[in-house]
Structures are given as C-alpha cells and as structure tokens.
Enzyme design. Structure first.
Site, PDB file in Angstrom:
ATOM      1  N   ASN A  31      43.390 -51.632  23.645  1.00 31.77           N
ATOM      2  CA  ASN A  31      42.603 -51.244  22.718  1.00 31.77           C
ATOM      3  C   ASN A  31      42.162 -52.288  21.643  1.00 31.77           C
ATOM      4  O   ASN A  31      42.019 -52.523  20.625  1.00 31.77           O
ATOM      5  CB  ASN A  31      43.695 -50.353  21.725  1.00 31.77           C
TER       6      ASN A  31
ATOM      7  N   LEU B  64      46.508 -58.370  21.286  1.00 34.81           N
ATOM      8  CA  LEU B  64      46.068 -59.745  21.147  1.00 34.81           C
ATOM      9  C   LEU B  64      44.714 -59.656  20.546  1.00 34.81           C
ATOM     10  O   LEU B  64      44.313 -60.760  20.064  1.00 34.81           O
ATOM     11  CB  LEU B  64      46.218 -60.500  22.368  1.00 34.81           C
ATOM     12  N   ARG B  65      44.106 -58.399  20.522  1.00 37.12           N
ATOM     13  CA  ARG B  65      42.888 -58.160  19.712  1.00 37.12           C
ATOM     14  C   ARG B  65      41.729 -59.080  20.016  1.00 37.12           C
ATOM     15  O   ARG B  65      40.692 -59.046  19.457  1.00 37.12           O
ATOM     16  CB  ARG B  65      43.240 -58.641  18.266  1.00 37.12           C
TER      17      ARG B  65
ATOM     18  N   HIS C 271      51.854 -43.721  25.497  1.00 35.55           N
ATOM     19  CA  HIS C 271      51.914 -43.766  24.037  1.00 35.55           C
ATOM     20  C   HIS C 271      52.502 -42.348  23.710  1.00 35.55           C
ATOM     21  O   HIS C 271      51.324 -41.347  23.805  1.00 35.55           O
ATOM     22  CB  HIS C 271      50.734 -44.263  23.266  1.00 35.55           C
TER      23      HIS C 271
ATOM     24  N   ASN D  89      53.146 -47.117  14.153  1.00 30.35           N
ATOM     25  CA  ASN D  89      53.029 -45.843  15.041  1.00 30.35           C
ATOM     26  C   ASN D  89      53.739 -45.849  16.274  1.00 30.35           C
ATOM     27  O   ASN D  89      53.155 -46.910  17.160  1.00 30.35           O
ATOM     28  CB  ASN D  89      51.565 -45.484  15.110  1.00 30.35           C
TER      29      ASN D  89
ATOM     30  N   ASP E 128      55.404 -54.439  20.811  1.00 28.28           N
ATOM     31  CA  ASP E 128      54.409 -53.813  20.096  1.00 28.28           C
ATOM     32  C   ASP E 128      53.607 -54.511  18.919  1.00 28.28           C
ATOM     33  O   ASP E 128      53.357 -54.178  17.997  1.00 28.28           O
ATOM     34  CB  ASP E 128      54.471 -52.279  19.431  1.00 28.28           C
TER      35      ASP E 128
ATOM     36  N   HIS F 240      57.544 -47.574  23.221  1.00 31.98           N
ATOM     37  CA  HIS F 240      57.990 -47.659  21.914  1.00 31.98           C
ATOM     38  C   HIS F 240      58.825 -46.082  21.589  1.00 31.98           C
ATOM     39  O   HIS F 240      58.355 -45.528  20.486  1.00 31.98           O
ATOM     40  CB  HIS F 240      57.077 -47.924  20.826  1.00 31.98           C
TER      41      HIS F 240
HETATM   42  O1  DOR Z   1      51.648 -49.566  15.205  1.00 35.98           O
HETATM   43  C1  DOR Z   1      50.802 -49.427  16.149  1.00 35.98           C
HETATM   44  N1  DOR Z   1      50.082 -50.197  16.146  1.00 35.98           N
HETATM   45  N2  DOR Z   1      50.917 -48.520  16.933  1.00 35.98           N
HETATM   46  C2  DOR Z   1      49.788 -48.306  17.798  1.00 35.98           C
HETATM   47  O2  DOR Z   1      49.866 -47.297  18.590  1.00 35.98           O
HETATM   48  C3  DOR Z   1      48.579 -49.083  17.880  1.00 35.98           C
HETATM   49  C4  DOR Z   1      48.827 -50.524  17.436  1.00 35.98           C
HETATM   50  C5  DOR Z   1      47.758 -51.205  16.944  1.00 35.98           C
HETATM   51  O3  DOR Z   1      47.015 -51.428  17.995  1.00 35.98           O
HETATM   52  O4  DOR Z   1      47.705 -51.703  16.078  1.00 35.98           O
END
Ligand code: DOR
Length: 435
Positions: free
Chosen positions: A98, A67-68, A182, A287, A314, A241
């Site tokens: 993250n 959600l940033r 992960h 990823n 994801d 994932h």
């Molecule tokens: O595709 C991805 N985006 N894989 C990740 O492991 C992190 C995520 C992201 O935070 O953008």
C-alpha cells in the site's frame, strides 16, 4: 565481507532443534560451522564476538511491514525502515504494497527490490493481490512471482468480494505462494476507529466488532475447503494480524481439519488492550484495533498452543502531523520493528513462560517457512549468515526519540522491554551493533 566468529553464546535454532552453547563461524555470507564450545579454536576470523550470556539465533523475519516507499517517504523509506528492522534484530522484512502508487506491477516490484533503495537487511515484497488494491481484478501473479513476489495481499484492505478472493487463492496456489489477507469485513466497520466495547462507549466512538474479523476468516476458510475439494489445488491462506478469540478459534479448527492456513499476531495485540487508548491517544490507534482483555488472552493462548505461526509487527509509520489530529481522523498504525523482540520476551517469555526457542520459532523459523525464504530462519551450516545476538536478561525502556524509524508513532514510548539486541548480522555483514 569479513569472517565472523561468535563465541560462547547460547545458540537457539529451533529449525535444527538446537538450544545449547555453541560457537558459530560465519564465512562468505553463510554459516560455515556451528560447533561445541572450543570446537572452532583453530578458526581464523577478522572479527570475534564474545556472546557469553547472550542468545545467538537466526535473524528475525517480519512478514508484515509498511516501508512507505515509493510515495510517502516523509513517513519512512526503505533505508530508514530497514535500519529500524536491523536495530530490532530483523534480517528480513516483507514490504506491504500500500505504497503510492500501489505495488501492483513488475516494474514497481523491481524498483522496490532494487538495491539502489538502500535496504540494509534482506527485502522481500508482497505485491497487491488486485490492481490498485481495488479488490476487482487480480494482478499478474505469474509475472510478479517470477520477479520475486513471496505472496499477494491488498493489506490495509481485505479482498472483500468472494469471487475475487476465490480467483486470487486459485492463482496463488498455482504459483505456490500465500494470499495474505487483512481480515476485515469493511461493510461492518465504516466510520469505526477502535474496538467495539465499553471503552468505545465511554469515548463516544464507533467500534469495530469482532464479527468483522471473523466473517472474513470464516469465508476464506470455506473457500480453501471448496477449492481443495473441487479443484484439486491446495491454496495457502495467511491471515494477518489476528486480534480476536473468535477468529483464532476458526483458524485453530481449520488447521485441525488439515487446511493450509497460517496466521500472524502483532506484538501490540498480545501486549495491550483498548484501555491503552486512554484519553484518545492516536498512538494506540491501528487496524485491527486493540481489543478487550479476553481477546488479548485468547491471542496469547494461541501463541502458546501452536495455533499462531508467527509474530509480525505491522510496522506502520505515520508522521506526527498526521497522528496529531482528532482520533477519528488520525491514520491507523504504529511503528513496531524495534519493540517486537522486547515485548515478546517480556510478555510471552517472562509473563507467560514461553520458551525462548518458541519465541524464535515465531519470529524466524516459521515466518521463513510462510514466505519460503530458502536458507533463512535457521543457523544450519550453509544457510545465509543472518544472525541476531541478544541479551535475554537485559531490562530496558524503549525511547521513541531514539528510533531509527523516521516516524515515532508508538504507544510503547517509555515501555519496559526484556532482551536487548547486541548485534544483527545480515548475510555476514554487521548491520546493527547495540549501544
Ligand atoms: O494499522 C494499520 N496500518 N493497519 C492497516 O491495515 C494499514 C496500516 C498502514 O498502512 O498504515
């Protein structure tokens, strides 16, 4: 909060073993009654929803979203991300850590979960497993758990060091939550931006091998076995994932052995292959990466045979200026909250004969179990009034520009969807109404 009466719908609630026509009464934020048609005729409600021809199911639960907020609200915020979740039929989401800064403290976690952030669906969070997600020293699991953590993860990165992962599994077992891993051996994926194989060869890009995923899954399963055998604890590993046949085989075997392992699959991994990258389309870069057709089919087989526990998006929003770069420089990730149900119904239900009740199990009952979200993921009387109402036969095309998310980085712009959300209700409040 008003009472809501949902009439004439097909209630699909796998946790109660129910797939039948029922009327549902929501009162004071809870499911008050689920009765055979006509059984609630005398009930008073401020709002009545005619759900004839619709599926009425427990609100969807996504155990993996980005959600940033804090730190990158130009990509997404808790408010916009949860609005996208509601539009996709989700009533609960689990925020990954993250953010900037990384969510690794009680203060950070409390700030994120504070209602002042404006989440319109139930917000859960998994804080970082290690400080700064640096993979060195585990965070304060006990304090974070008391503050609401439903698991721990360094998502975006693996917990790579065996010693650290062992400590994390033991600590998580002692508070009774999963480590959400992960699974990527980053020693094998440096400089790689897509799946290894003929498409990477054609594009001249370095590829991530399936071994990079399998090696971490294999190592973590070994740790589960050792900790169970020698330390008398029963740690819970949740593999995020899963994208390859090989990792799926390891997880299937570990489950058969009786170890406590669960896993999730992202909609893009059962819907697309690395061919979708076409001519360096960064909206197909994430990823773990899109894989080959044999892996996609193995993932679908595992969704059908019960190996996979849940579907998780994801959801990984990125701004346009970040994605509009050379393929190798563009960040990993795609949005996913508004396309997950439409893809699951199109690819799994229509394309592979999966029952709608299994789709609901993968998207609500099982994810509720993984994060121990009490009284969610079911419509049993007394549960939270978290409900999704959708037309299972509606065919439509997703339009990225209409997304509630701040970011539009999706490979599914214009893609066919099956099943359209008519309403999403979270704790008795209508948080989304279909257009
Ligand atoms: O595709 C991805 N985006 N894989 C990740 O492991 C992190 C995520 C992201 O935070 O953008």
């Amino acid at each position: 909060m008003s009472d809501i009466l949902i009439l004439n719908g097909r209630v699909v609630d796998p946790a109660s073993g129910l797939d039948a026509e029922r009327d549902v009464l929501l009162r004071d934020g809870r499911v008050a009654a689920v009765e055979a048609p006509g059984g609630l005729n005398g009930a008073q409600a401020k709002e009545k929803i005619d759900a004839a021809g619709m599926v009425v199911a427990p609100g969807l639960i996504d155990v993996h979203v980005h959600l940033r907020e804090p730190g990158q609200t130009y990509k997404e915020s808790i408010k916009t991300g949860t609005a996208a979740a509601a539009a996709g039929g989700f009533t609960s989401v689990v925020a990954m850590p993250n953010t900037v800064p990384v969510n690794d403290s009680v203060a950070g976690l409390e700030w994120m979960l504070d209602e002042a952030r404006g989440a319109c669906v139930k917000l859960f969070a998994m804080p970082a497993a290690t400080f700064g997600s640096n993979g060195e020293e585990i965070t304060d699991f006990h304090a974070l758990h008391r503050a609401g953590a439903v698991g721990f993860t360094d998502d975006g990165k693996p917990v790579l060091e065996t010693r650290v992962m062992r400590t994390a599994l033991v600590a998580a077992a002692s508070v009774g939550v999963p480590i959400s891993q992960h699974a990527e051996d980053t020693r094998l994926t440096g400089g790689c931006s897509m799946n290894a194989g003929p498409v990477a060869f054609r594009l001249g890009l370095r590829g991530m091998t399936i071994e990079a995923e399998a090696k971490i899954v294999e190592r973590d399963i070994r740790l589960l076995r050792e900790i169970e055998r020698y330390e008398g604890l029963r740690p819970h590993l949740h593999v995020q994932h899963v994208s390859t046949a090989k990792a799926m085989e390891l997880i299937r075997a570990a489950k058969n052995e009786g170890l406590h392992v669960t896993c999730e699959v992202a909609p893009h991994h059962f819907s697309l292959t690395d061919e979708a990258i076409g001519d360096y389309d960064t909206n197909a870069k994430m990823n773990p990466p899109l894989r080959a057709e044999a892996d996609r089919m193995a993932v679908i087989a595992a969704l059908l045979d019960g190996t996979v526990d849940c579907i998780a998006t994801d959801h990984a929003p990125h701004a346009r200026f970040e994605k509009e770069q050379e393929f190798e420089r563009a960040p990993n990730g795609i949005t996913g909250l508004e396309t997950a149900l439409g893809l699951a119904l199109r690819v799994l239900h229509k394309g592979h004969g999966m029952k709608i009740s299994r789709v609901m199990e993968l998207m609500s009952a099982n994810p509720a179990g993984i994060i121990a979200a009490a009284e969610r993921g079911t419509l049993a009387a007394g549960s939270f009034a978290d409900v999704v109402i959708f037309d299972p036969a509606a065919e439509w095309s997703f339009e990225a520009k209409r997304s509630r998310s701040k970011s539009k980085n999706t490979p599914f712009d214009g893609a066919a969807m099956l099943g359209r959300v008519a309403a999403t209700i979270c704790e008795g409040r209508v948080v989304y109404r279909g257009e």
